[in-house]
Design an enzyme around this catalytic site. Sequence first.
Site, mmCIF file in Angstrom:
data_model
loop_
_atom_site.group_PDB
_atom_site.id
_atom_site.type_symbol
_atom_site.label_atom_id
_atom_site.label_comp_id
_atom_site.label_asym_id
_atom_site.label_seq_id
_atom_site.Cartn_x
_atom_site.Cartn_y
_atom_site.Cartn_z
ATOM 1 C CD GLU A 93 -3.092 0.993 2.144
ATOM 2 O OE1 GLU A 93 -3.434 -0.131 2.571
ATOM 3 O OE2 GLU A 93 -3.617 2.051 2.523
ATOM 4 C CE LYS B 67 -6.562 -1.853 4.921
ATOM 5 N NZ LYS B 67 -5.693 -0.926 4.199
ATOM 6 C CG ASP C 112 1.488 -16.840 11.268
ATOM 7 O OD1 ASP C 112 0.700 -16.211 10.536
ATOM 8 O OD2 ASP C 112 1.301 -18.022 11.613
ATOM 9 C CG HIS D 274 -4.837 7.063 0.591
ATOM 10 N ND1 HIS D 274 -4.434 6.810 1.872
ATOM 11 C CD2 HIS D 274 -5.332 5.908 0.096
ATOM 12 C CE1 HIS D 274 -4.688 5.549 2.151
ATOM 13 N NE2 HIS D 274 -5.221 4.980 1.094
HETATM 14 C C1 MEV Z 1 -6.344 2.783 4.581
HETATM 15 O O1 MEV Z 1 -5.524 1.693 4.246
HETATM 16 C C2 MEV Z 1 -6.465 2.908 6.071
HETATM 17 C C3 MEV Z 1 -7.449 3.973 6.564
HETATM 18 O O2 MEV Z 1 -8.738 3.767 5.982
HETATM 19 C C4 MEV Z 1 -7.517 3.837 8.066
HETATM 20 C C5 MEV Z 1 -8.585 4.689 8.730
HETATM 21 O O3 MEV Z 1 -9.587 5.009 8.086
HETATM 22 O O4 MEV Z 1 -8.397 4.977 9.921
HETATM 23 C C6 MEV Z 1 -7.002 5.345 6.153
#
Ligand code: MEV
Length: 432
Positions: free
Chosen positions: A85, A274, A290, A387
């Site tokens: 990513e 995530k 792992d 991003h």
């Molecule tokens: C993207 O990989 C992760 C985010 O969506 C985490 C979040 O929203 O806190 C930017």
Amino acid sequence: MSKLVSGFSKLSKTEKINWLITNHLPNQDAAEKILKQYWNSDQKLQQLHDEFIENTVTNYYLPLGVAPNFVINDKIYTIPMTTEESSVVAAASKAAKYWQTRGGFKTTVLSTIKIGQVHFTYSGSFKALEDYFNLVKPQLIEDAKPITKNMDKRGGGILNIELKNKTNDLEHYYQLHATFETLDAMGANFINSCLEQFAKTFKAEAEKVLPQPVNVIMSILSNYVPECIVRAEVSCKVEDLAEKDIDPNAFAEKFIQAVNIAEIEPYRAVTHNKGIMNGIDAVVLATGNDFRAVEAGVHAYAAKDGTYSSLTHAKIDNGIFTFWMEVPLALGTVGGLTNLHPLVKLALEILDKPNAKQLMQIVAVAGLAQNFAALRSLTTTGIQEGHMKMHLMNILNQFEATAEEKIKIVHHFKTNVVTHSAVVNAIENLRH
Ligand code: MEV
């Protein structure tokens, strides 16, 4: 349509590739070229990779990046991260730099206990089973001595074995619930070997003593490790959160509100966590651990109170902003891939050869930093600005932009908002 094949694993690597391209890849010459392009010219190194798994046909590259400037308990680290990513390493580096001037990250390992279970059924009385368990328990530990000898010498080993009665949930179902200290090893093989020995002894001795047979269903470690916990934290005076264009009080309040939302709203909590795993997984992967085990354990922990919730928390107390996280991390710095994969060895060297406890702290910091970076963007500029800036190169590569085109377009987007269509327009304008 795919064809069935028998004895595939016994074919040579070349035969496997031939089968694959004949049956699945119509553009055979191009496919073979791609597969072979990723082979390492060092035959010994290639063989090492071939032998990690079954049916290897090539290597799969992911970038290994580094995020410098992490101050953890007053020591400076450069953290290796493996991820696909585009924005993850940049975000980690940004958060590291931000906290470097605000006291750095503080971490503590709260516990390091791992768990394994022998699942079995027994149809006789619980009392008889309990008496038998108390009788055989020392022998379970004794019979596992050949497996635990070295771990015992280093100060680890079996901590305890309990009999758990689960018959209220499932008829005749019991467990030997065992706890372990595996020191610098993640410990999966050690724990599973111990459990299989417990099962063997437990079943064999039961035949001599109990009126009914013990029926062992399975013996396996648990990847849920709520007693293998590390805490990571950052804190500073609210006023020190100030940056250009950002009012520290408003920022802190909005940030805390964002965390509070993730604490009570599972849809948000999953994405919030995530983002934490973006940091955690990247270091776990780079250090040859792992990541599936870590993922499973962390998400189970996030739901430990019955509702899936945020792993991080934030507060303001007496003018001090604190942002912290407690996560379960079962990691190893010996065994597994750690002394086999040359890049894993290098990653551990970059981290100054940490032991498992130190690695737990570094990984937790990577997760906390990642969450800080995400929430900071989400509550200020929005996530897409950073991003898409990082994703720009991927779009340019999709369009096979030349070096010269890349320089011009990157320059253009220093002052323009990056969206997929804006980049496509920019490339088309440049090319016409
Ligand atoms: C993207 O990989 C992760 C985010 O969506 C985490 C979040 O929203 O806190 C930017």
